[in-house]
Design a protein around this motif. Structure first.
Motif, short mmCIF file in Angstrom:
data_model
loop_
_atom_site.label_atom_id
_atom_site.label_comp_id
_atom_site.label_asym_id
_atom_site.label_seq_id
_atom_site.Cartn_x
_atom_site.Cartn_y
_atom_site.Cartn_z
N THR A 131 14.18 8.93 -14.63
CA THR A 131 13.63 9.65 -15.77
C THR A 131 14.27 11.03 -15.87
O THR A 131 14.60 11.65 -14.86
N SER B 123 12.03 5.70 -12.48
CA SER B 123 11.52 5.07 -13.69
C SER B 123 11.88 3.59 -13.66
O SER B 123 12.63 3.14 -12.78
N LYS C 27 15.53 10.36 -22.41
CA LYS C 27 14.30 10.25 -21.63
C LYS C 27 14.53 9.56 -20.29
O LYS C 27 13.81 9.79 -19.33
N GLU C 28 15.54 8.68 -20.24
CA GLU C 28 15.73 7.85 -19.06
C GLU C 28 17.16 7.34 -19.04
O GLU C 28 17.73 7.01 -20.08
#
Length: 295
Positions: free
Chosen positions: A200, A195, A7-8
């Motif tokens: 991200t 992010s 996700k990141e």
């Protein structure tokens, strides 16, 4: 495969952008360069039979970076993708800490510390290096191995290298000599985060952050074959301007086409206070960028 359960990823220090000019080069994760502009911080490509993963900062080969967000997972994914198998043998250059992390993930990894480390690479499926530390002979040998089918993970930085090498151009960067054949280059500049921890993986990289696709799009726009929003034009001009400043002077991928087009724009590219060259004429702006860079 690369973004599975990711996700990141981290942003070690201040990462810099990658410039993509190869038809098979693909942006994977992007950072911001100003309002609404995106540039790749991670990209993949191919060199002969081999797969390549490029990171926009040396810190992506640091153990401390891998522990942030999903960076470790992403790095493991990248190694397995580059190898084309789930159980690759990985060689790192003087990096025992990352080798230890990879072993904890079930990957056979070794840090090669001896001066004759190149002779050992035949035993491995993936090579992980900082290009800025490589000699010309090492660059040629690694290119040969990757063309033969080995995977390659590369982490380096454009703006940082320029600061440490005054008087040199970004085209002199060892990373660019290594991966220009794959259509991936390290550009000058800094990327803003997308992010809290870094970048991200949820932002789909825009097509226009790839310079090769951007040139095709702008030429079609000029011929009125497609429409483009002001945001798309801004992204396109940014991507191609970066390519103009980053490609080697003897490039045969994009610069000949840009030069050929610019030669037809002499009347359009004489900016003045009364008649500025605005984003309404994006290719004229690129012609000026090319003229200034070549001068």
């Amino acid at each position: 495969a690369l973004l599975d359960r990711v996700k990141e990823i981290a942003a070690p220090g201040v990462p810099g952008p990658l410039c993509l000019v190869g038809e098979k080069a693909v942006p994977v994760i992007v950072g911001r360069s100003g309002q609404g502009i995106y540039e790749p911080v991670v990209a993949v490509g191919f060199l002969g039979k081999g797969r390549v993963v490029a990171f926009g900062h040396t810190g992506y080969l640091d153990a401390s970076t891998l522990k942030i967000a999903d960076t470790e997972r992403f790095f493991v994914n990248a190694i397995r993708w580059a190898a084309g198998k789930v159980d690759p043998k990985v060689a790192l250059r003087r990096n025992t800490e990352v080798a230890r992390i990879l072993k904890a993930n079930g990957i056979d990894a070794r840090s090669l510390d001896a001066p004759n480390w190149l002779k050992e690479l035949d035993k491995f499926d993936v090579i992980c290096v900082y290009p800025a530390t490589l000699s010309e002979d090492e660059i040629r040998k690694i290119q040969e191995l990757v063309r033969g089918g080995k995977g390659l993970i590369v982490a380096d930085l454009g703006w940082g290298w320029l600061q440490l090498n005054p008087g040199k151009e970004i085209t002199d960067h060892p990373a660019n000599r290594l991966l220009y054949p794959a259509g991936i280059l390290w550009a000058d500049g800094m990327l803003d985060r997308t992010s809290k921890s870094g970048f991200t993986a949820d932002i789909e990289p825009p097509n226009l952050c790839h310079a090769r696709k951007t040139l095709d799009a702008l030429l079609a726009f000029e011929r009125k074959q497609v429409s483009m929003s002001r945001e798309e034009i801004a992204q396109a001009v940014w991507s191609l301007s970066t390519a103009i400043r980053t490609l080697p002077p003897n490039d045969r991928r994009l610069l000949p086409q840009i030069r050929k087009w610019a030669a037809t724009q002499k009347e359009a590219v004489a900016p003045s206070p009364d008649k500025p060259v605005t984003m309404d004429n994006p290719l004229a702006r690129l012609a000026i960028t090319l003229q200034v860079h070549e001068l």
